[in-house]
Design an enzyme around this catalytic site. Structure first.
Site, PDB file in Angstrom:
ATOM      1  N   CYS A 153      74.095  71.643  52.227  1.00  0.00           N
ATOM      2  CA  CYS A 153      72.989  71.547  53.192  1.00  0.00           C
ATOM      3  C   CYS A 153      73.153  72.550  53.852  1.00  0.00           C
ATOM      4  CB  CYS A 153      73.657  70.380  54.277  1.00  0.00           C
ATOM      5  SG  CYS A 153      75.223  70.536  54.995  1.00  0.00           S
ATOM      6  N   GLN A 180      75.289  75.024  62.552  1.00  0.00           N
ATOM      7  CA  GLN A 180      75.051  73.822  61.713  1.00  0.00           C
ATOM      8  C   GLN A 180      75.078  72.655  62.822  1.00  0.00           C
ATOM      9  OE1 GLN A 180      77.296  76.019  58.169  1.00  0.00           O
ATOM     10  NE2 GLN A 180      77.188  73.699  58.142  1.00  0.00           N
ATOM     11  N   SER A 183      76.201  66.316  62.606  1.00  0.00           N
ATOM     12  CA  SER A 183      76.196  65.329  61.393  1.00  0.00           C
ATOM     13  C   SER A 183      76.549  65.907  60.101  1.00  0.00           C
ATOM     14  CB  SER A 183      74.676  64.542  61.455  1.00  0.00           C
ATOM     15  OG  SER A 183      73.726  65.920  60.933  1.00  0.00           O
ATOM     16  N   GLY A 184      76.434  67.051  59.930  1.00  0.00           N
ATOM     17  CA  GLY A 184      76.979  67.773  58.734  1.00  0.00           C
ATOM     18  C   GLY A 184      78.328  67.538  58.504  1.00  0.00           C
ATOM     19  N   LYS A 209      80.886  77.921  49.422  1.00  0.00           N
ATOM     20  CA  LYS A 209      79.625  77.161  48.833  1.00  0.00           C
ATOM     21  C   LYS A 209      78.372  77.939  49.063  1.00  0.00           C
ATOM     22  CE  LYS A 209      81.707  72.973  49.443  1.00  0.00           C
ATOM     23  NZ  LYS A 209      82.006  71.593  50.283  1.00  0.00           N
ATOM     24  N   ARG A 239      79.573  75.801  63.973  1.00  0.00           N
ATOM     25  CA  ARG A 239      79.279  74.167  64.141  1.00  0.00           C
ATOM     26  C   ARG A 239      78.685  74.438  65.626  1.00  0.00           C
ATOM     27  NH1 ARG A 239      78.510  70.602  60.433  1.00  0.00           N
ATOM     28  NH2 ARG A 239      80.893  70.675  59.716  1.00  0.00           N
ATOM     29  N   HIS A 246      70.302  72.392  60.370  1.00  0.00           N
ATOM     30  CA  HIS A 246      70.816  73.668  60.468  1.00  0.00           C
ATOM     31  C   HIS A 246      70.138  74.731  60.403  1.00  0.00           C
ATOM     32  CE1 HIS A 246      74.297  71.348  59.235  1.00  0.00           C
ATOM     33  NE2 HIS A 246      74.357  71.510  58.031  1.00  0.00           N
ATOM     34  N   THR A 332      70.455  66.343  56.931  1.00  0.00           N
ATOM     35  CA  THR A 332      71.056  65.144  56.146  1.00  0.00           C
ATOM     36  C   THR A 332      69.727  64.620  55.476  1.00  0.00           C
ATOM     37  OG1 THR A 332      70.697  63.748  58.296  1.00  0.00           O
ATOM     38  CG2 THR A 332      72.833  64.554  57.676  1.00  0.00           C
TER      39      THR A 332
END
Lengths: 353, 353, 353, 353
Positions: A153, A180, A183-184, A209, A239, A246, A332
């Site tokens: 994401c 971010q 919800s991630g 990633k 976060r 994000h 999301t």
């Protein structure tokens, strides 16, 4: 425009009770092409109705159509040509493979297969041509189905913004810092006692990633292989206490000299195949450039293009690299379920199923 | 250790009713050297008691000693050798000059004089020798008093962390992204309707300060002049929904090669003059290095060293520059009133007043 | 004043790794009477050091003294006269009984034994005489030790405020609505995705406790039995997005007529046995009455009296019952670990151990 | 169903740049009957375009149609039959009177005229018959236009819920405690430094409105006068850190005995004139009753019925009064602009303009 087919396509959702599963169900309500025919859950949920088994956490009501559907175990045989996977990483791998082998098109949100050379890591606006890997995948693996993945994401928004810039000026270096959304981390995810009035400067396994997925997506397909784009990324992932969206600060260096105007114009004019094809979930503007000094803001811009647009702002010179800007993407929607859904729409429009 | 003087020094606080003014009053309660003798406010407040004129917003009670003190107008003559200025920028300039000319030592939190070549921009652990500029300042301006400033709250933590690194390896480039607290905007400051569930990717006039103040503080004093350190900074400044504490992600490149271990050790071993002198507000450790992967966290680490320490964590290689890390500093203590207070303590310990 | 004993008393903490356990450890650091000698945890934690086994979530650092202590299993024999129990309800019952039988004084924060007729439900300022139940408890159960409980965190503040009012005017009816902090749910507790920008109008099993515990505490001890105070409570319990501090709006009717002034004066003048005895954790003012129209505020008043005072404000007539007001108490200090600690201090001062 | 008119009705918005003004503009975009023809602002804004003069704070974009409209001064003559007033209280009074005298129908969100005996205080589902007061108002004042007001945002949800209950069982007493959203204070409204991790137990001048407006709305119209409903309300009003949505805990006593089932059924079955008429902004269900133990939740239920429904939950007996429940209403939609808009729709459907 895509020709409307008369028949809707039946789809299954794996990991249907989790938050990404819930997003799939939310986005598939009233979808013009796809219809939910099967919900697959963990052993614990299997056999119960979706309403019984699910702690629904989204802000719109649970669609009526799924409330009384019985949840199938993840060992079940499915009769849907298309499968959306909201399974957690590590769990996803074997199940998705079994289904692809059995002939299903699996659009996966999990990270398990993203790095495999014959699996497309796909954003329809960014690298639709990577779907040609499916032929290689099927040849390699002897599958009648296939697995297609969407990226992490946090990688999604920046990769979207880089696509036209890379084409025009060739990215050389990218440094990014993410802020971010909660919800991630899924649900229950981050405890509120950690989140309120706090920033957590670390997200497990996120930076690797973000530092590798964009290059694969921006890479060239040649002879059935993706040659990753040859630039380096450095990521700091944080976060922050927001619910969705994000926000990423980027500084980027290019191979070719360019002006601020060219950068802004290149971002603003970007349109791609999903827009041409008029895919149902494609936003009119994949990249929205805001001119106000204080945009994009997480809460006020995350729903742009129904959560499918990437919003860019504050484009300006960077004294260290070449240019810097801010980029926001709904984690999301475009960064998970919505991204997977658009992947499926592209494949359907191209006759893959 | 500093010899304790028998007499406490009388101080005035300018801008006493605002949030930084309140922090000064909070930190001066029970101070071993300094005692509040005058509170100065705007025309609107003058003549009222402090309790009447002030909307006290801190989480500890308003000290009894100030409640019934009458607020003086900013045109008043003061009889305190030391003056702390919590005046807003632009207002501060002329008032601070008048008081310095009249013989007061003015420790200012405002930005008006920070960039002037004969005004020290001071963090006692970073550049105590810059106090030698005061002789130049007095000579240039014919003042019996003086103005000393402390830096922008966002520049403070990174500059502290860079001091030992710059000494050891010579900073060449610095890219930083801040996640700044709401209190940094003063009171009423950021409307809650803008702050909750949101990130604001812009803070007016912040990035220029953050991109220039560190070089002045890390610069060499030669022949009565500061030669700014010769490196470039690129800053992205953001407002996140936390109450106090500015968290900053930094990537830094050095002139001289170094190892991760050396970087960590250099940060961890840093001690400076305020620690040697045992100044009352000096933290035992100016830089605290945390080894946990998820520290510093804004809420849990901002009060380290009573809000006077800078906490560093996640030191690791940066694929673009050389190393990257996270750095946290309390913006209204070390980054404002506490920083000014430590400046005054250093000057007093050195016999400047 | 209590005579200081020369020797510190060794104590154990059950459930030491959880958030209430952490509060016990935080509050016992530098305690003048008690010293942590044993930490007891779940099977999973036993055998590891406290630092290894614990995700420390408080905003002050983990005390050095406990970092390397080995966690004991909850089946261990303890050699500490005093045991603090931060065990979760249902787990607590059997373990606490075993330890009381074995001769330990168990100060429990769990709800398991609160309603039992021979177990004191104790707030030292409210019903210190209920400790006489210990003789009954020991006679009934043949124990050499004993169990003493402290009330539910939401019942604590209102019961403190009602003590002097009930004595003076006899409470007849009480209607209360709570706005409770996230920390009340423990850790991980409330998911952040449920907490941010939200109110949860329900807390499982909370209202029955709040509707019955105050009457037991305000009840008369006669012939070894507590006759609960004869009034009715109606409670609405809500979770709001704050970290610590339970704010409660109360409307109360009395048997005897009274004036607003009398109510305020009665609240303000309240002092009790812990203040007389000078117990180390007793606040100077058990009830603080604020006159400002907008106090108490959760964040700004929860730490009053180091989290041990109850703050009351907005006392005014109620058009339905007689008077209404707002009451704030720190839920994990006075409402949990701090309350238990004060219970132990009272017992020690009274020679029970 | 209402017959669609061919022509849209031109409307003006007073106080157009504020947050309630913005909500009016948001809700009027694409309205089937009304079209914005004039935007009126303060002296400071007049003469500028709406886009220049407005800090747009809503989460959907500023409608294109208003961006370039020039803001008129509040002394301007208007040519729109309908005027929505989002003026602040005290400012509103004289301006609204001038416009009503000049023949405009003024639907006002301000409190200035709410308590006047010949001014309807209107919720279309609750007291549509009170529009008969307009004849009295015009006769009394000699106006060709009229003023109609909507209630305080906190009074709105409870009054909606009480309508069917009062009809069936006659309310005798009502005690309520509100947990109100930040947006209720306007913009900039509550400073974020007061809001984050905090509850403010006081809202200036709110409780008197909440304690009197419901009785007027639930009162009987007789001989051109409203006889307020004869019951007493006690209100505690609090500000909690949520963006939108006022959650209220209510305890209510009735004149006539009833059962829990009857209460729930009465709430659930409520439909009223706006539903019969099919007014464009009328929700299908004016009251939604949730059966889950933990609903309504502020964030997850505030948008029910596009922000126009009132959601009720946790209906249960009250040990002090008869029944208690929780009630949620969107404060800036149903409780402000949306409520005013529905008032206008009702008047138009009834031929008043």
């Amino acid at each position: 425009m895509v020709k409307e087919t008369c028949m809707t396509i039946r789809v299954a959702v794996l990991g249907a009770t989790g938050t990404v599963g819930q997003r799939f169900i939310q986005l598939l309500e009233d979808h013009p092409w796809f219809e939910i025919a099967a919900l697959v859950g963990s052993e614990r949920s299997a056999g119960r109705t979706y309403a019984e088994a699910t702690r629904w956490v989204l802000d719109t009501p649970m669609p009526l159509a799924v409330r009384s559907m019985e949840i199938l175990p993840d060992t079940a045989d499915l009769d849907t040509p298309l499968v959306f996977s909201a399974l957690p990483s590590k769990t996803a791998g074997a199940i998705e493979q079994r289904l692809a082998r059995a002939g299903h098109i699996v659009c996966s949100n999990a990270s398990d297969h993203r790095a495999e050379p014959d699996v497309p890591l796909l954003i329809p606006e960014v690298n639709p041509e990577h779907l040609e890997l499916l032929a290689v995948q099927r040849a390699n693996r002897g599958w009648s189905g296939a697995i297609v993945t969407n990226p992490n994401c946090t990688a999604t928004g920046p990769t979207m913004a880089l696509r036209p810039l890379h084409d025009a000026f060739a990215v050389r270096k990218l440094l990014l810092v993410s802020m971010q959304a909660l919800s991630g981390a899924g649900y229950p995810g981050v405890p509120s006692y950690d989140a309120v009035d706090n920033v957590l400067p670390y997200i497990g396994n996120e930076e690797p990633k973000v530092e590798t997925e964009p290059q694969k997506m921006l890479g060239q397909l040649q002879d059935g292989q993706v040659e990753p784009a040859a630039f380096t990324i450095s990521a700091h992932c944080n976060r922050v206490p927001v619910l969705e969206g994000h926000l990423v600060c980027l500084s980027v260096a290019f191979e070719r000299p360019t002006s601020l105007d060219e950068v802004v114009t290149t971002l603003r004019n970007f349109r791609s195949l999903p827009q041409e094809l008029g895919l149902p979930s494609a936003p009119a503007e994949p990249i929205i450039v805001r001119d106000e000094p204080d945009r994009p803001q997480t809460r006020r811009d995350r729903d742009a293009g129904f959560g499918m647009s990437t919003t860019v702002g504050r484009v300006r010179p960077c004294p260290i690299l070449d240019y810097k800007f801010v980029c926001l993407s709904h984690n999301t929607i475009r960064g998970a379920a919505g991204g997977s859904l658009l992947n499926a729409e592209l494949m359907h429009a191209q006759g893959i199923f």
